[in-house]
Design an enzyme around this catalytic site. Structure first.
Site, mmCIF file in Angstrom:
data_model
loop_
_atom_site.group_PDB
_atom_site.id
_atom_site.type_symbol
_atom_site.label_atom_id
_atom_site.label_comp_id
_atom_site.label_asym_id
_atom_site.label_seq_id
_atom_site.Cartn_x
_atom_site.Cartn_y
_atom_site.Cartn_z
ATOM 1 C CB CYS A 68 -0.987 -0.019 1.159
ATOM 2 S SG CYS A 68 -0.271 0.162 2.810
ATOM 3 C CG ASN B 254 4.172 -1.634 5.300
ATOM 4 O OD1 ASN B 254 5.180 -1.965 5.902
ATOM 5 N ND2 ASN B 254 3.225 -2.506 5.023
ATOM 6 C CB CYS C 103 -3.855 1.699 6.784
ATOM 7 S SG CYS C 103 -3.766 3.203 7.746
ATOM 8 N NE ARG C 104 -4.545 1.521 1.386
ATOM 9 C CZ ARG C 104 -4.316 2.126 0.230
ATOM 10 N NH1 ARG C 104 -5.156 1.978 -0.771
ATOM 11 N NH2 ARG C 104 -3.243 2.872 0.059
ATOM 12 C CB SER C 105 0.057 -3.496 2.740
ATOM 13 O OG SER C 105 0.869 -2.542 3.357
ATOM 14 C CG ASP D 211 -5.219 5.314 2.489
ATOM 15 O OD1 ASP D 211 -5.357 4.954 3.679
ATOM 16 O OD2 ASP D 211 -4.186 5.867 2.068
#
Length: 159
Positions: free
Chosen positions: A9, A12, A14-16, A128
Site C-alpha cells: 500500500c 505500510n 493501514c491496508r497492507s 485508504d
C-alpha cells in the site's frame, strides 16, 4: 521452497499490514505452511513504525494479532524476493511497476482485489481509510477478509 507473497500500500501502516495479518492467519487456519507473507509501502515516511492505531484496534477487536508489524518500503529487490505482489490501489500499482525492469517482474504484480468475489472489476481498489473514521477500517477489514479467503484458495491450489 516457500512461495512468497507481498502486500503493498502507500505507507505500510493501514491496508497492507491489515492484509498481511489476515492472510497469515487464514493460511495458518487452512494448514498452508509453504507461503511466506510480507508487506511494504511505496512511500518511506513510516519506516520502522507500528501499524496505525486504528488499523491495529480494528484487527484486535476481530481477534487478530496486530502487534508484530513494522513498516517497510517496497524496493526493486522485492521483485526477486517475491512470487506474487498484491497492490492495494492503482497508484501503488503504478509506483511498483515503475520499479520493474522486466516483463517477468511486471507479471508478478496484481491488484489485491482481483481476487475479491464482490469486486466489480479486477482493477478494484482497497480504499485508504487513513483520513476517515473507524468505519473505514471496518470496511477495509471486511474487504480484506473476503478477498483473503480467495487468495488462500488460490495459494492452496498451488498457484
Amino acid at each position: 521452497m516457500p512461495r512468497r507473497v507481498a502486500l503493498v500500500c502507500l505507507g505500510n501502516i493501514c491496508r497492507s499490514p491489515m492484509a498481511d495479518v489476515v492472510l497469515e492467519h487464514q493460511l495458518a487456519q487452512a494448514g498452508v505452511d509453504d507461503v511466506e507473507v510480507s508487506s511494504s509501502g511505496t512511500g518511506d515516511w513510516h519506516v520502522g513504525q507500528r501499524m496505525d492505531e486504528r488499523a491495529a484496534a480494528t484487527l484486535t477487536a476481530a481477534g487478530y494479532d496486530a502487534t508484530r508489524h513494522r513498516a517497510r518500503t517496497f524496493t526493486p529487490d522485492w521483485f526477486d524476493e517475491q512470487d506474487l505482489i498484491l497492490v492495494m490501489d492503482s497508484s501503488n500499482r503504478a509506483d511498483v511497476l515503475a520499479l520493474a525492469t522486466s516483463d517477468e517482474q511486471r507479471a508478478k504484480v496484481r491488484m489485491y482485489r482481483s481476487f475479491d468475489p464482490e469486486a466489480d472489476t479486477p482493477d478494484a481498489e482497497v480504499p485508504d481509510p487513513w483520513y476517515g473514521g473507524p468505519e473505514g477500517f471496518d470496511e477495509v477489514l471486511a474487504m480484506v477478509e473476503r478477498t483473503t479467503r480467495e487468495i488462500v484458495r488460490h495459494l492452496s491450489d498451488g498457484s
